[in-house]
Scaffold this active site. Structure first.
Site, short mmCIF file in Angstrom:
data_model
loop_
_atom_site.label_atom_id
_atom_site.label_comp_id
_atom_site.label_asym_id
_atom_site.label_seq_id
_atom_site.Cartn_x
_atom_site.Cartn_y
_atom_site.Cartn_z
N CYS A 1 27.00 -3.67 21.63
CA CYS A 1 27.19 -5.01 22.16
C CYS A 1 26.04 -5.93 21.75
O CYS A 1 24.89 -5.51 21.66
CB CYS A 1 27.31 -4.96 23.68
N CYS B 1 -15.31 24.80 -30.71
CA CYS B 1 -15.20 26.25 -30.55
C CYS B 1 -15.18 26.70 -29.11
O CYS B 1 -14.99 27.89 -28.84
CB CYS B 1 -16.35 26.95 -31.28
N CYS C 1 21.09 27.67 -5.26
CA CYS C 1 20.69 26.32 -4.85
C CYS C 1 19.18 26.20 -4.67
O CYS C 1 18.57 25.22 -5.12
CB CYS C 1 21.39 25.95 -3.54
N CYS D 1 -15.01 26.35 -15.45
CA CYS D 1 -14.19 26.20 -14.24
C CYS D 1 -12.72 25.95 -14.52
O CYS D 1 -11.92 25.79 -13.60
CB CYS D 1 -14.74 25.08 -13.36
N CYS E 1 26.07 -18.88 18.97
CA CYS E 1 26.16 -20.08 18.12
C CYS E 1 25.98 -21.37 18.93
O CYS E 1 25.91 -22.46 18.33
CB CYS E 1 27.49 -20.10 17.37
N CYS F 1 21.67 -4.33 25.93
CA CYS F 1 22.93 -3.70 26.31
C CYS F 1 23.22 -2.54 25.34
O CYS F 1 23.05 -2.68 24.13
CB CYS F 1 24.08 -4.70 26.28
N CYS G 1 -17.91 12.38 -30.06
CA CYS G 1 -18.86 13.48 -30.00
C CYS G 1 -18.22 14.73 -29.45
O CYS G 1 -17.45 14.68 -28.48
CB CYS G 1 -20.05 13.08 -29.14
N HIS H 1 -25.77 25.99 -29.64
CA HIS H 1 -25.45 25.33 -30.90
C HIS H 1 -26.68 24.74 -31.57
O HIS H 1 -26.68 24.53 -32.78
CB HIS H 1 -24.41 24.23 -30.67
#
Length: 510
Positions: free
Chosen positions: A168, A322, A266, A296, A128, A173, A306, A329
């Site tokens: 300290c 489907c 656990c 995938c 101080c 130290c 769409c 299709h």
């Protein structure tokens, strides 16, 4: 560290093992833990010939392992003292004979001519920079600071950082402040001193595998449970303990779960909680908003109107309706006239397999969460039960003691719902077979009994039906308690007999 036999006094309570799903443990107050610490300190102090404060620093440095400390100290006491912060690290001194000669010359000179005493210089605190300070403190290293700075520093370390090892303030130290020094620096700050003592106790408990601090806020009790001190024992027991300060302070000695997770081990409960944390909300959203690529099995979200889908991962094109290949299709995709085509069926089968795993998890999770929520709602049930108990007193000749059957029944419901909650976590990881079917039979019987008792507790009270209601509630509560014991006993016995088989790798099992 070896634990001595605990003396029986009002600050301790013992819990003997009465059933196969229970463990032996002992609850210790902070006062008794401090006595155990002091016994270790006095033991080391007598062996090494040091004061209690130094012995305490040495023990904390070695995590309260007395045997290891003795071995290290006997090998090289100086290095242990430096490492523990008892003495400062300093460069090697000159040989002894040379020091003796210098000392002799100085003494001879002083006899020839007495030098005047040095003029006292005002002290300037390096922290101080106040040159008006007259009270200072210093550790064995000699770094001197004003008492105000020491007090602020020590208090900050304890209250804000939770430190019990205070070094300290001197630059580079490593000397550690002993307990008497810390208490002197704190002066009359009793609250911070009490917090420091609690931190020291926590360090002692944390260093001993036989001890565990109660995790409930503001509780300072400790539990000793040597039966659950090693990882190997956690494959055969679920060490649920109560700290003794409050019956609600129930926790697992073997893991961080603050509550009773019997009958689940656990390691399994840890896996389940992690999965719930990671997957519960995600799984519900995926189930409602996505499908898997027919090729995938990547999860895909539809972000347009769409139905012609293209997987971004494998570029496979298919129909959202489907799940068949889009190339078949043609221009009539909207009618899905190839719905029964083999490719479409295979794609839907692959998706069904993926969805089945998700559905299975949600089946167990939703029931686990439902019992958890029902157990929490027991607080409201307590309020309703108290009102019913008051009504019974007013409308009948029953005393307050005689109407306690309602409260006992509510306690039993809450306890059994906690058991049921964790049975679903265990069932999720159990491999298919006769043992799992028997486990689920016990689970079903307990669940049915709990629901029947809950319905009785929710039923309206009519004065003329109170004797009958009392008998029904009492009988059902006894039955529910018995079913709960049967489930826990059978599960615990299964652990001891190595009957349970898991569908995933579980820590501790081959």
């Amino acid at each position: 560290m070896d634990m001595e036999t605990f003396s029986q006094d009002p600050s301790t309570t013992s819990k003997g093992k009465g059933k196969s799903y229970e463990v032996e443990y002992e609850t210790l107050s902070q006062k008794l833990v401090e006595e155990l610490m002091q016994a270790d300190v006095e033991h080391i102090s007598a062996i090494f010939g040091v004061d209690s404060a130094t012995a305490a620093l040495l023990l904390r440095h070695m995590d309260w392992n007395k045997d290891r400390l003795i071995d290290k100290f006997m090998d090289n006491a100086s290095s242990v003292n430096v490492a523990a912060g008892v003495t400062p690290a300093s460069p090697a001194s000159s040989p002894g004979p040379d020091r003796s000669r210098r000392s002799t010359r100085t003494t001879t000179k002083s006899l020839k001519k007495a030098e005047p005493a040095p003029t006292p210089q005002p002290f300037v605190c390096p922290i101080c920079f106040d040159d008006s300070q007259v009270e200072t403190l210093a550790l064995v290293c000699g770094h001197k600071f004003c008492t105000g700075c020491w007090g602020a520093y020590v208090s900050s370390k304890i209250r804000e950082e939770g430190e019990h090892r205070i070094i300290c303030m001197g630059e580079n130290c490593s000397v550690v402040a002993p307990d008497p020094f810390i208490l002197r620096a704190l002066d009359d700050d009793a609250e911070t001193a009490a917090r420091f003592q609690e931190l020291v106790v926590r360090n002692f408990v944390a260093s001993n595998k036989n001890l565990k601090f109660c995790p409930f806020p503001s509780c300072t009790n400790t539990v000793s449970c040597p039966a659950a001190a090693s990882r190997s024992t956690l494959t055969t027991i679920v060490p649920t303990v109560v700290c003794g300060a409050d019956s609600r302070h129930k926790f697992c000695f073997g893991c961080p779960i603050e509550g009773d997770h019997r009958p689940v081990l656990c390691a399994v409960s840890k896996m389940w909680l992690q999965k719930c944390h990671d997957d519960s909300e995600t799984a519900n959203w995926i189930k409602s908003n996505t499908k898997e690529c027919s090729k995938c099995q990547s999860t895909i979200e539809k972000n347009g109107g769409c139905n012609h889908m293209t997987c971004k991962k494998c570029k496979y094109e298919f129909c959202w309706v489907c799940m068949g290949p889009w190339v078949e299709h043609g221009t009539a995709w909207y009618s899905c006239n190839r719905f029964d085509d083999k490719a479409g069926v295979e794609a839907r089968d692959a998706q069904s397999a993926s969805r089945a795993s998700l559905e299975r998890y949600l089946h167990y999770y939703n029931r686990w969460a439902n019992h958890e929520q029902s157990a929490k709602l027991s607080v409201e049930l307590y309020v309703k039960t108290e009102k019913k108990m008051e009504e019974m007193q007013l409308t009948t000749d029953l005393t307050w003691i005689e109407v306690q059957f309602m409260k006992k029944a509510v306690d039993e419901v809450e306890k059994c719902r906690t058991t049921l909650k964790w049975t679903y976590a265990m069932a999720y990881y159990l491999a298919k077979g006769n043992e799992k079917e028997l486990f689920e039979d016990n689970q079903r019987d307990l669940e049915k009994a709990v629901e029947d008792l809950s319905e009785l507790l929710e039923s309206p009270i009519e004065p003329e039906n109170i004797p009958t209601l009392r008998q029904k509630v009492t009988d059902k509560a006894v039955y529910v308690s018995k079913r709960n014991q049967i489930l826990l006993e059978d599960t615990a016995q299964g652990y001891l007999e190595d009957r349970w088989r898991w569908n995933v790798a579980v820590e501790g099992f081959d």
